[in-house]
Enzyme design. Structure first.
Site, short mmCIF file in Angstrom:
data_model
loop_
_atom_site.label_atom_id
_atom_site.label_comp_id
_atom_site.label_asym_id
_atom_site.label_seq_id
_atom_site.Cartn_x
_atom_site.Cartn_y
_atom_site.Cartn_z
CD GLU A 290 -2.90 -1.35 2.27
OE1 GLU A 290 -2.65 -0.80 3.35
OE2 GLU A 290 -3.95 -1.97 2.04
CG ASP A 369 -7.36 -5.69 5.13
OD1 ASP A 369 -6.92 -5.91 6.26
OD2 ASP A 369 -7.41 -4.56 4.63
CD GLU A 397 -9.87 -1.38 8.06
OE1 GLU A 397 -8.94 -1.99 8.62
OE2 GLU A 397 -9.75 -0.85 6.94
CD GLU A 515 -20.87 -14.98 8.35
OE1 GLU A 515 -21.07 -15.50 9.47
OE2 GLU A 515 -20.16 -15.48 7.47
C1 BDP Z 1 -6.11 -2.30 6.19
C2 BDP Z 1 -6.42 -0.92 6.62
C3 BDP Z 1 -5.29 0.02 6.47
C4 BDP Z 1 -4.04 -0.58 7.06
C5 BDP Z 1 -3.78 -1.91 6.43
C6 BDP Z 1 -2.62 -2.64 7.07
O1 BDP Z 1 -7.53 -0.45 5.85
O2 BDP Z 1 -5.65 1.21 7.11
O3 BDP Z 1 -2.97 0.26 6.91
O4 BDP Z 1 -4.87 -2.74 6.60
O5 BDP Z 1 -2.87 -3.59 7.78
O6 BDP Z 1 -7.04 -3.13 6.82
O7 BDP Z 1 -1.47 -2.28 6.85
#
Ligand code: BDP
Length: 684
Positions: A290, A369, A397, A515
């Protein structure tokens, strides 16, 4: 007060005969030695006793013959002196402890750690028993944790914001500086140590410009102050680092891990950190992910990247915790090799055995994620020669952002109990990450914090249960869901049976409920891009993040089979690989993670996919209504502040659930053209 105290309420006990028994031990506390951790243990003991039984114990820093309670380590106090012949210490890990009642004098309670950290945990164990109103007259407990690393990761930024934080600003930082409310940090350390957490990283894995300087003299004195505070509770400090630091703050032209100047720069940096913090834990690293810099920039792999830091930290006993959340976030669905779910395994599996001993790979629980439902990451079990810890997300999140109730202990248990079959049957995830399956040198669990500056720490009061539950499972992954839950509710809200039953039930059902009204059958996402709260079915569908559901007029789901899809199923050991590959054996709840199927496909439940989507979304909303009704019944049985906090959040959850239901149902009705068998109103 109740909101803030979480599970360390220490309410006055009204059962006179119990109080009498507890008080007989709570008269004269003797501590076996002087260390900050033993000091914290003694303080906590006095605090809890005084508050629960109304008598303040005297404390002596020498073991006296008339002591009624002794706190110390195995080297300071001998069990034999108290007539106890079996010595459990050789079988306990370093953080283990013994709690033993001995018939010396009028009776004495021994709280002995293998180390002073163990002694602190023993005190917390005793106070927990007292809060649970358990007898203590015949205790013979010997406990240790299965996991060496029991860590919390903060995603806190120095401007005070918290990435994916839902409980207010950071408790560590404000306005570009360290926060000066040390009392709050100390209370946080107390909470963490009470459930056995022994490590924290304090800054976000996405390391900004300012935070990059945390490893310099600009900030090390402040980091050291925080480290001192947490050290007294047996908690080691880690920092997240910026892989490009040598360029950004070191004035070098490269951060290439094989460049001698870069290696020397890190070695000097690390040596300097240890001058400030002699027991510094090490670095947590997000690299090549990212938009973060990493070894790929220089054509190096992640073993080369991580080992360079490992070498710098090794002389001091420090660790590199290297995250496996590495994927191309600019990818598209071009060919089967770009499936985001495959990325971590594809990058790291070939490097098994190439990492130094003080490097640990931190692997997210699932291949994507932190979705409400994902399969377990295939990396667990796949790297017998590389230390691993599992990464969980306590902060919600993708699971309701602490507005919606979503108790994650049932999810975590399922993950930890999952059988990878890496070494045949019984190769569970928990046996991988506790290090026992492959004899890892370092292993355990890490999780992203859900804590902020809100009075109740977690925004939603019931989200405190996730922090508690994480700590308890990290200490002992065998704990049953019912026990963790029951314990937390009683410690937090007391023993009124209607309260205990109602809240436990709400917690235990909440993950399934969440869920039900969100993305169906393991497909994930369908959230609003960016902040990730609330429904947006196509929010990520046509973007480049690798998060698709592929719904069209005929069907939905991601084909990850070997036969016709991305080949992801082959990353699992047999028989999991075959189980996921086949439409017949793939579990319903993960169907759309692994397969693209027509809306009329029949699930094992007998329902078609489309009817399942309608049913669960109507049901989910009804279940949230029931949560709200259930909670309302507790009015008057819970202090007003906590009652209203939860009531308000359940109201918000209901609105959210309705929105999810209406958008998901409408979307799939329009795509498929298939009406609801039960003729309910699908769109407003
Ligand atoms: C995602 C999040 C992001 C995090 C990333 C991570 O949206 O904010 O930076 O994971 O784990 O879930 O690095």
């Amino acid at each position: 007060k109740e909101s803030y105290a979480c599970w360390l309420q220490y309410k006055e006990i009204d059962d006179a005969s119990l109080v009498e028994r507890y008080a007989s031990y709570g008269q004269r506390v003797a501590v076996g030695g002087v260390s900050p951790v033993l000091q914290s243990a003694a303080n906590e003991c006095v605090r809890g006793m005084t508050s629960m039984i109304g008598v303040e114990p005297t404390v002596s820093d020498r073991i006296t013959r008339d002591a009624t309670l002794i706190i110390g380590t195995k080297d300071q106090v001998s069990l034999e002196d108290y007539g106890i012949r079996t010595n459990p210490f050789p079988h306990l890990p370093d953080d283990g402890y013994v709690i033993q009642t001995a018939n010396v004098g009028g009776g004495v309670l021994l709280l002995l750690g293998k180390t002073d950290r163990g002694a602190l945990y023993a005190v917390h164990h005793l106070l927990r028993l007292m809060q649970l109103r358990k007898p203590v007259d015949e205790l013979a407990i010997a406990e240790g944790s299965r996991n060496n690393v029991r860590m919390i990761n903060h995603w806190d930024n120095m401007d005070g914001s918290v990435e994916r934080g839902y409980a207010g600003q950071s408790i560590f930082f404000e306005n570009g500086k360290f926060a000066d409310n040390l009392e709050r940090l100390e209370d946080y350390a107390r909470l963490l140590s009470s459930v056995g957490i022994n490590a924290i990283s304090v800054n976000n894995v996405n390391v900004g410009k300012v935070e990059t300087r945390l490893i310099t003299e600009d900030w090390l004195p402040e980091v050291a102050r925080v480290a001192d505070l947490f050290r007294a509770y047996g908690i080691q400090i880690f920092l997240s680092i910026n892989y490009a630091s040598p360029v950004e703050i070191g004035g070098l032209s490269t951060a290439d891990p094989l460049d001698p100047a870069v290696r020397e720069w890190w070695s000097e940096r690390v040596a300097n950190i240890y001058r400030f913090i002699p027991d510094f834990g090490g670095f947590l690293v997000k690299a090549d992910s990212e938009h973060r810099p990493g070894p790929f920039t220089y054509g190096r792999n992640h073993a080369e990247g991580a080992n360079m830091l490992g070498e710098a930290l090794r002389p001091f006993g420090g660790l590199v915790i290297w995250r496996c959340f590495v994927y191309d976030c600019q990818q598209d669905w071009r060919d089967r090799s770009t499936d985001r779910a495959r990325a971590a395994y594809d990058h790291f599996k070939p490097l098994d055995g190439a990492f130094l001993d003080n490097v640990i790979l931190q692997v997210k629980n699932g291949p994507m994620d932190f979705q409400v439902r994902e399969p377990v990451s295939p990396l667990f079990g796949a790297m017998p020669q590389t230390n691993q810890v599992i990464e969980l997300q306590i902060t919600q999140e993708y699971t309701g952002q602490q507005k919606d109730l979503c108790y994650l202990v049932p999810q975590w248990k399922e993950i930890l109990d999952f059988d990878t079959y890496a070494r045949g049957k019984g190769s569970t995830v928990k046996s991988v990450v506790d290090g026992s399956l492959f004899n890892y040198a370092h292993s355990g669990m890490a999780a992203v914090s859900n804590v902020g500056r809100d009075l109740n720490w977690t925004g939603h009061t019931l989200a405190q249960a996730n922090l508690y539950g994480y700590g308890r499972l990290a200490w002992n992954p065998e704990m049953r869901i019912e026990d963790v839950t029951d314990e937390w509710v009683r410690l937090t809200f007391g023993h009124d049976s209607s309260v205990v039953e109602q809240i436990s039930k709400m917690l235990r059902e909440s993950w399934r409920i969440y869920e039900n009204y969100t993305a169906p059958l393991g497909v994930g996402w369908m959230v609003n891009p960016g902040h990730h709260y609330g429904p947006n079915v196509d929010g990520y569908e046509y973007s480049v993040w690798g998060t698709y559901h592929f719904a069209d007029r005929d069907g939905v789901g991601v084909d990850r089979t070997v036969q016709t899809g991305t080949g992801f199923t082959a990353q699992y050991f047999s028989p999991n690989a075959e189980m996921y590959e086949s439409l017949e054996t793939c579990p319903d709840e993960l169907l759309l993670f692994f397969h693209h199927v027509p809306y009329t496909h029949r699930l094992k439940s007998g329902e078609t996919v489309i009817q399942h989507i309608y049913n669960t979304h109507f049901e989910g909303v009804e279940q949230v209504q029931a949560l709200r009704e259930g909670w309302r019944k507790l009015k008057g049985k819970i202090d007003a502040l906590r009652f209203h906090n939860v009531e308000e959040r359940l109201e918000a959850q209901l609105a959210n659930a309705r929105e999810w239901r209406d958008q998901i149902n409408t979307y799939f009705y329009r795509k498929s053209g298939i009406p609801d068998e039960k003729n309910r109103t699908i769109y407003k």
